[in-house]
Write a protein that holds these residues in place. Structure first.
Motif, short mmCIF file in Angstrom:
data_model
loop_
_atom_site.label_atom_id
_atom_site.label_comp_id
_atom_site.label_asym_id
_atom_site.label_seq_id
_atom_site.Cartn_x
_atom_site.Cartn_y
_atom_site.Cartn_z
N ASP A 1 -14.67 26.56 31.01
CA ASP A 1 -16.23 25.43 30.39
C ASP A 1 -15.23 25.54 28.71
N ARG A 2 -14.87 26.46 28.06
CA ARG A 2 -14.59 26.10 26.73
C ARG A 2 -13.59 24.47 26.64
N CYS A 3 -12.69 24.73 27.24
CA CYS A 3 -12.34 23.79 27.47
C CYS A 3 -13.02 22.51 27.90
N LEU A 51 -5.43 18.89 22.07
CA LEU A 51 -4.13 18.98 23.04
C LEU A 51 -2.56 18.73 22.50
N GLY A 52 -2.62 17.98 22.02
CA GLY A 52 -1.07 18.05 20.66
C GLY A 52 -0.91 19.74 20.39
N VAL A 53 -2.01 19.79 19.36
CA VAL A 53 -1.66 21.37 18.70
C VAL A 53 -1.14 21.91 19.78
N ILE A 54 -1.94 22.50 20.83
CA ILE A 54 -1.52 23.28 21.48
C ILE A 54 -0.33 23.39 23.00
N PRO A 60 -1.67 24.36 28.29
CA PRO A 60 -1.93 22.88 27.76
C PRO A 60 -2.74 22.24 28.82
N ASP A 61 -2.54 23.14 30.10
CA ASP A 61 -3.13 23.04 31.39
C ASP A 61 -4.77 22.76 30.89
N VAL A 62 -5.16 23.16 30.99
CA VAL A 62 -6.59 23.93 30.69
C VAL A 62 -6.70 23.13 29.64
N MET A 63 -6.45 22.52 28.92
CA MET A 63 -6.94 21.43 28.46
C MET A 63 -6.44 20.29 29.10
#
Length: 194
Positions: free
Chosen positions: A9-11, A24-27, A39-42
């Motif tokens: 939910d947060r993502c 997304l790039g930073v994660i 990063p899949d969660v974003m």
């Protein structure tokens, strides 16, 4: 214990933010070095929110993940003595030793598998540098493996669109725990397996 639903939910909320591609790039970059959340969660919520941009998000995730992998490689290559206490504190010392053995046995293939699957890529990036794996095969295996994974995730989410979102949200907790158990299984196999 509900862990993955609130994270999802947060993502989803972050995915709608104007700076979401930067997040997304930073994660993606830091996940390849030390960050525990893939990063899949974003990427998935972003592809769901803007299906026409899925391939751009997948490309961004791939390139920044490989960049992070190269940083992890450099840490392993140039500073393994400084990084080793962190690996030990994180509980990855046994996994790290097993990964070193896997590099000797399987070379570039182990990098490809680590890049494509949900096993901890960060351990393999640092170990690849510490094992002095040739940089070009390391980078190519990372690029192909990460690219296949992130394009598959984003493409499937964009293709399924809003009709799969309720199902994804309903089963995100189960999916998250299945992936977590799979990761632990792979780590156990690397540490105590053949």
């Amino acid at each position: 214990m509900k862990l993955f639903g609130p994270l999802y939910d947060r993502c989803r909320t972050l995915a709608a933010h104007p700076h979401a591609p930067w997040y997304l790039g930073v994660i993606s970059t830091i996940e390849s070095i030390f960050f525990p959340v893939p990063p899949d969660v974003m990427l998935a919520p972003m592809a769901l929110a803007r299906p026409r941009a899925w391939w751009r998000y997948a490309l961004l995730t791939t390139l920044t993940s490989v960049l992070g992998g190269l940083i992890g490689y450099a840490l392993g290559y140039f500073a393994i003595e400084a990084v080793m206490p962190w690996i030990e504190r994180a509980g990855h010392a046994g996994t790290y030793a097993s990964v070193q053995d896997q590099f000797v046995k399987y070379g570039v293939w182990i990098m490809f598998v680590a890049a494509f699957t949900p096993i901890p890529f960060k351990v393999f990036t640092v170990a690849g540098g510490a094992a002095a794996m040739p940089l070009l095969p390391f980078a190519l295996a990372s690029l192909v493996g990460r690219g296949m994974r992130f394009f598959l995730v984003a493409g499937l989410i964009a293709w399924g669109g809003p009709r799969i979102e309720p199902h994804l949200r309903r089963y995100i907790e189960v999916l998250g725990w299945v992936v977590a158990v799979a990761i632990l299984g792979v780590i156990a196999w690397l540490q105590w397996g053949p």
